[in-house]
Motif scaffolding. Structure first.
Motif, PDB file in Angstrom:
ATOM      1  N   ALA A   1       0.874  -1.230  -0.088  1.00 54.24           N
ATOM      2  CA  ALA A   1      -0.029   0.212   0.001  1.00 54.24           C
ATOM      3  C   ALA A   1       0.859   1.395   0.173  1.00 54.24           C
ATOM      4  CB  ALA A   1      -1.108   0.076   1.261  1.00 54.24           C
ATOM      5  N   LEU A   2       1.859   1.260   0.613  1.00 52.08           N
ATOM      6  CA  LEU A   2       2.945   2.302   0.947  1.00 52.08           C
ATOM      7  C   LEU A   2       3.756   2.781  -0.355  1.00 52.08           C
ATOM      8  CD1 LEU A   2       3.777   2.187   4.534  1.00 52.08           C
ATOM      9  CD2 LEU A   2       2.448   3.896   3.645  1.00 52.08           C
ATOM     10  N   TYR A   3       4.361   1.560  -0.950  1.00 54.59           N
ATOM     11  CA  TYR A   3       5.269   1.725  -1.993  1.00 54.59           C
ATOM     12  C   TYR A   3       4.952   1.040  -3.360  1.00 54.59           C
ATOM     13  CZ  TYR A   3       8.141   2.828   2.136  1.00 54.59           C
ATOM     14  OH  TYR A   3       8.844   3.422   3.179  1.00 54.59           O
ATOM     15  N   ALA A   4       3.929   0.419  -3.558  1.00 57.80           N
ATOM     16  CA  ALA A   4       3.645  -0.339  -4.614  1.00 57.80           C
ATOM     17  C   ALA A   4       2.445   0.570  -5.366  1.00 57.80           C
ATOM     18  CB  ALA A   4       3.698  -1.633  -4.738  1.00 57.80           C
ATOM     19  N   VAL A   5       1.387   0.673  -4.505  1.00 58.88           N
ATOM     20  CA  VAL A   5       0.119   1.147  -4.871  1.00 58.88           C
ATOM     21  C   VAL A   5       0.121   2.491  -5.425  1.00 58.88           C
ATOM     22  CG1 VAL A   5      -2.346   1.797  -4.186  1.00 58.88           C
ATOM     23  CG2 VAL A   5      -1.294  -0.360  -3.627  1.00 58.88           C
ATOM     24  N   PRO A   6       1.059   3.324  -4.658  1.00 58.57           N
ATOM     25  CA  PRO A   6       0.801   4.820  -5.086  1.00 58.57           C
ATOM     26  C   PRO A   6       1.540   5.169  -6.568  1.00 58.57           C
ATOM     27  CG  PRO A   6       1.700   4.821  -3.041  1.00 58.57           C
ATOM     28  CD  PRO A   6       1.430   3.291  -3.394  1.00 58.57           C
ATOM     29  N   PRO A   7       2.439   4.263  -6.780  1.00 51.95           N
ATOM     30  CA  PRO A   7       3.152   4.799  -8.329  1.00 51.95           C
ATOM     31  C   PRO A   7       1.863   4.208  -9.398  1.00 51.95           C
ATOM     32  CG  PRO A   7       4.250   3.157  -7.431  1.00 51.95           C
ATOM     33  CD  PRO A   7       3.640   3.870  -6.197  1.00 51.95           C
ATOM     34  N   VAL A   8       1.408   3.224  -9.082  1.00 51.94           N
ATOM     35  CA  VAL A   8       0.119   2.645 -10.033  1.00 51.94           C
ATOM     36  C   VAL A   8      -0.934   3.480 -10.022  1.00 51.94           C
ATOM     37  CG1 VAL A   8      -1.411   0.721 -10.198  1.00 51.94           C
ATOM     38  CG2 VAL A   8       0.902   0.160  -9.449  1.00 51.94           C
ATOM     39  N   LEU A   9      -1.350   4.104  -8.859  1.00 52.84           N
ATOM     40  CA  LEU A   9      -2.408   5.131  -8.850  1.00 52.84           C
ATOM     41  C   LEU A   9      -1.910   6.281  -9.567  1.00 52.84           C
ATOM     42  CD1 LEU A   9      -3.800   4.767  -5.143  1.00 52.84           C
ATOM     43  CD2 LEU A   9      -4.868   3.946  -7.257  1.00 52.84           C
ATOM     44  N   GLY A  10      -0.743   6.801  -9.545  1.00 54.70           N
ATOM     45  CA  GLY A  10      -0.452   8.055 -10.036  1.00 54.70           C
ATOM     46  C   GLY A  10      -0.531   7.869 -11.556  1.00 54.70           C
ATOM     47  N   LEU A  11       0.175   6.607 -12.075  1.00 51.78           N
ATOM     48  CA  LEU A  11       0.314   6.448 -13.616  1.00 51.78           C
ATOM     49  C   LEU A  11      -1.345   6.467 -14.115  1.00 51.78           C
ATOM     50  CD1 LEU A  11       2.927   3.853 -13.903  1.00 51.78           C
ATOM     51  CD2 LEU A  11       3.139   6.155 -14.581  1.00 51.78           C
ATOM     52  N   ALA A  12      -2.286   5.448 -13.399  1.00 49.06           N
ATOM     53  CA  ALA A  12      -3.624   5.474 -13.827  1.00 49.06           C
ATOM     54  C   ALA A  12      -4.241   6.954 -13.846  1.00 49.06           C
ATOM     55  CB  ALA A  12      -4.301   4.533 -13.090  1.00 49.06           C
ATOM     56  N   ALA A  13      -4.024   7.932 -12.754  1.00 52.95           N
ATOM     57  CA  ALA A  13      -4.635   9.053 -12.780  1.00 52.95           C
ATOM     58  C   ALA A  13      -4.038  10.101 -13.869  1.00 52.95           C
ATOM     59  CB  ALA A  13      -4.345   9.806 -11.446  1.00 52.95           C
ATOM     60  N   ALA A  14      -2.765   9.902 -13.982  1.00 52.25           N
ATOM     61  CA  ALA A  14      -2.087  10.748 -15.134  1.00 52.25           C
ATOM     62  C   ALA A  14      -2.818  10.404 -16.485  1.00 52.25           C
ATOM     63  CB  ALA A  14      -0.706  10.454 -15.333  1.00 52.25           C
ATOM     64  N   ALA A  15      -3.106   9.014 -16.582  1.00 55.40           N
ATOM     65  CA  ALA A  15      -3.731   8.587 -18.049  1.00 55.40           C
ATOM     66  C   ALA A  15      -5.202   9.019 -18.355  1.00 55.40           C
ATOM     67  CB  ALA A  15      -3.774   7.000 -18.183  1.00 55.40           C
ATOM     68  N   THR A  16      -5.888   9.265 -16.869  1.00 50.93           N
ATOM     69  CA  THR A  16      -7.226   9.947 -16.967  1.00 50.93           C
ATOM     70  C   THR A  16      -7.353  11.264 -16.533  1.00 50.93           C
ATOM     71  OG1 THR A  16      -7.519   9.093 -14.689  1.00 50.93           O
ATOM     72  CG2 THR A  16      -8.033   7.522 -16.493  1.00 50.93           C
ATOM     73  N   GLY A  17      -6.432  12.088 -16.592  1.00 51.38           N
ATOM     74  CA  GLY A  17      -6.468  13.483 -16.202  1.00 51.38           C
ATOM     75  C   GLY A  17      -6.559  13.791 -14.741  1.00 51.38           C
ATOM     76  N   HIS A  18      -6.360  12.933 -14.154  1.00 54.77           N
ATOM     77  CA  HIS A  18      -6.648  13.473 -12.432  1.00 54.77           C
ATOM     78  C   HIS A  18      -5.139  13.939 -11.943  1.00 54.77           C
ATOM     79  CE1 HIS A  18     -10.064  11.071 -13.080  1.00 54.77           C
ATOM     80  NE2 HIS A  18     -10.720  11.707 -12.150  1.00 54.77           N
ATOM     81  N   ILE A  19      -4.780  15.189 -12.119  1.00 53.93           N
ATOM     82  CA  ILE A  19      -3.455  15.592 -12.112  1.00 53.93           C
ATOM     83  C   ILE A  19      -3.162  15.583 -10.571  1.00 53.93           C
ATOM     84  CG2 ILE A  19      -2.033  17.409 -12.372  1.00 53.93           C
ATOM     85  CD1 ILE A  19      -2.867  16.062 -14.921  1.00 53.93           C
ATOM     86  N   ALA A  20      -4.101  15.852  -9.901  1.00 58.31           N
ATOM     87  CA  ALA A  20      -3.698  16.195  -8.250  1.00 58.31           C
ATOM     88  C   ALA A  20      -3.215  14.518  -7.873  1.00 58.31           C
ATOM     89  CB  ALA A  20      -4.948  16.295  -7.408  1.00 58.31           C
ATOM     90  N   VAL A  21      -4.057  13.419  -7.922  1.00 59.99           N
ATOM     91  CA  VAL A  21      -3.700  12.301  -7.580  1.00 59.99           C
ATOM     92  C   VAL A  21      -2.488  11.762  -8.197  1.00 59.99           C
ATOM     93  CG1 VAL A  21      -4.714   9.837  -7.812  1.00 59.99           C
ATOM     94  CG2 VAL A  21      -6.231  11.538  -7.441  1.00 59.99           C
ATOM     95  N   ALA A  22      -2.328  12.061  -9.566  1.00 56.92           N
ATOM     96  CA  ALA A  22      -0.889  11.730 -10.381  1.00 56.92           C
ATOM     97  C   ALA A  22      -0.089  12.129  -9.402  1.00 56.92           C
ATOM     98  CB  ALA A  22      -1.079  12.223 -11.611  1.00 56.92           C
ATOM     99  N   LEU A  23       0.031  13.494  -9.197  1.00 61.08           N
ATOM    100  CA  LEU A  23       1.162  14.058  -8.308  1.00 61.08           C
ATOM    101  C   LEU A  23       1.230  13.518  -7.146  1.00 61.08           C
ATOM    102  CD1 LEU A  23       0.460  17.974  -9.171  1.00 61.08           C
ATOM    103  CD2 LEU A  23       2.208  16.451 -10.101  1.00 61.08           C
ATOM    104  N   ALA A  24       0.235  13.253  -6.397  1.00 63.47           N
ATOM    105  CA  ALA A  24       0.543  12.684  -5.054  1.00 63.47           C
ATOM    106  C   ALA A  24       1.052  11.040  -5.345  1.00 63.47           C
ATOM    107  CB  ALA A  24      -0.944  12.402  -4.248  1.00 63.47           C
ATOM    108  N   GLY A  25       0.721  10.344  -6.421  1.00 63.33           N
ATOM    109  CA  GLY A  25       1.394   9.239  -6.513  1.00 63.33           C
ATOM    110  C   GLY A  25       2.948   9.331  -6.724  1.00 63.33           C
TER     111      GLY A  25
END
Length: 373
Positions: free
Chosen positions: A289-313
């Motif tokens: 949850a701490l080290y593998a999920v955030p970059p995955v969420l960030g990449l997915a968010a970047a692909a869908t235009g959710h910039i804030a989530v992408a930056l946090a990831g």
């Protein structure tokens, strides 16, 4: 959620930095001569192919007034004893023992160390246990004894610099130092009498002889897979103190030479690192949850235009990478580009834990031709 995870990872990275810069002990680079009798104890089982660098480095030790090297050939089948004789020659400091058959209720490594301690010079006040894959600097034993006394400890682990060659080793092995620098409160571990708050490493383990005997020695951990950590707990239970130190300037160790060896080594022991399968699952889920999920969420968010989530990831990933870099710099490891793949390292670590529990349930765990309980 991504923001919360980024904050949590950043906090852990700050803890890594504090441990590395304020609390991590560092043995002296130029120790004063040791005016004590010291016994270096080397257990060997089928190590003919790789014992020479270790034993040669032991013969080159300086700064210890009375040094003996006791080597135990633990029923090897590959000519280990002959290899020891070829390196040691007629050096009077070296004594080669033949290991007794393994008794019921004992595992191989604890019994080998138990025999070595029993044959050490009775006047030796310090015992230094060394694994065959460790190569020591010429001042390593003297500096380790000095660090043991400086810490007023009964047991000290000067953790060696871990070498990694293959891609799998480079992904997994750095997690050893990173994990205890990130999650272990070093000074609290040293000060607390709680046995559960203990860490040690059997590659290079330095113990006060009286404290070792008071804790029951390796007989107290005869059936433990992680006999090094359990010995630290036994020392605490007996009223003693333990400590960790950065031994990267004293010794190097390549524990495994391939992904196959690494997988076998981690699998045979990872199940013993946690209190229960539920505890192991909680650790794995937390790490993912701490080290593998955030970059995955960030990449997915970047692909869908959710910039804030992408930056946090991305921030969480970067904080994890910084923690790995800090740990590597503090312990002599490789920082780049290995740290960039930290999420992959954590996923592999979780898989190794799951595999270890699975094979234990299947009763398929063994090491060096012996079953692991």
């Amino acid at each position: 959620m991504a923001v919360a995870l980024a904050v949590a990872v950043t906090g852990l990275t700050l803890h890594t930095l504090v441990n590395a810069t304020r609390w991590l002990r560092r043995p002296p680079a130029d120790p004063a001569p040791v005016d004590e009798a010291v016994a270096v104890l080397l257990p060997l089982r089928d190590e003919a192919a790789r014992l020479a660098p270790c034993l040669t480095s032991l013969l080159a030790q300086r700064g210890v007034a009375r040094l003996e090297i006791v080597v135990l050939d633990d029923n090897s089948t590959d000519g280990t004893a002959d290899a020891v004789r070829a390196v040691a020659g007629d050096d009077p400091r070296v004594r080669l023992l033949s290991g007794a058959p393994l008794p019921e209720g004992w595992l191989g490594k604890p019994y080998a160390c138990h025999q070595l301690a029993g044959h050490a010079d009775p006047d030796a006040t310090v015992l230094v246990f060394v694994d065959a894959d460790v190569v020591l600097a010429p001042h390593a034993v003297a500096a380790s004894v000095a660090a043991l006394r400086d810490a007023s400890a009964d047991l000290l682990t000067p953790y060696p610099r871990i070498l990694a060659g293959s891609a799998g080793e480079r992904l997994v092995q750095p997690l050893l130092q990173w994990s205890w620098l990130t999650f272990l409160p070093l000074r609290a571990m040293e000060r607390s009498p709680r046995p559960s708050l203990a860490a040690a490493g059997g590659q290079l383990l330095v113990v006060d002889r009286a404290g070792y005997d008071r804790a029951g020695g390796h007989a107290a951990v005869r059936d433990r897979v992680l006999e090094d950590i359990e010995l630290g707990r036994a020392v605490k239970r007996s009223g003693g103190r333990i400590a960790l130190a950065d031994g990267s300037g004293l010794a190097s160790c390549r524990m495994y030479t391939s992904w196959r060896e690494l997988t076998a080594g981690y699998t045979k022991s990872m199940w013993a690192s946690f209190g229960s399968p539920a505890g192991a699952a909680a650790v794995v889920v937390t790490l993912l949850a701490l080290y593998a999920v955030p970059p995955v969420l960030g990449l997915a968010a970047a692909a869908t235009g959710h910039i804030a989530v992408a930056l946090a990831g991305g921030a969480a990933w970067l904080a994890g990478v910084v923690g790995r870099v800090v740990a590597a710099r503090a312990t002599g490891g490789r920082a780049f580009p290995d740290a960039l793949a930290h999420p992959v390292s954590v996923v592999l670590f979780g898989w190794l834990i799951a595999r270890s529990y699975h094979l234990r349930r299947q009763r398929q765990l063994s090491w060096r031709g012996r079953p692991v309980a």
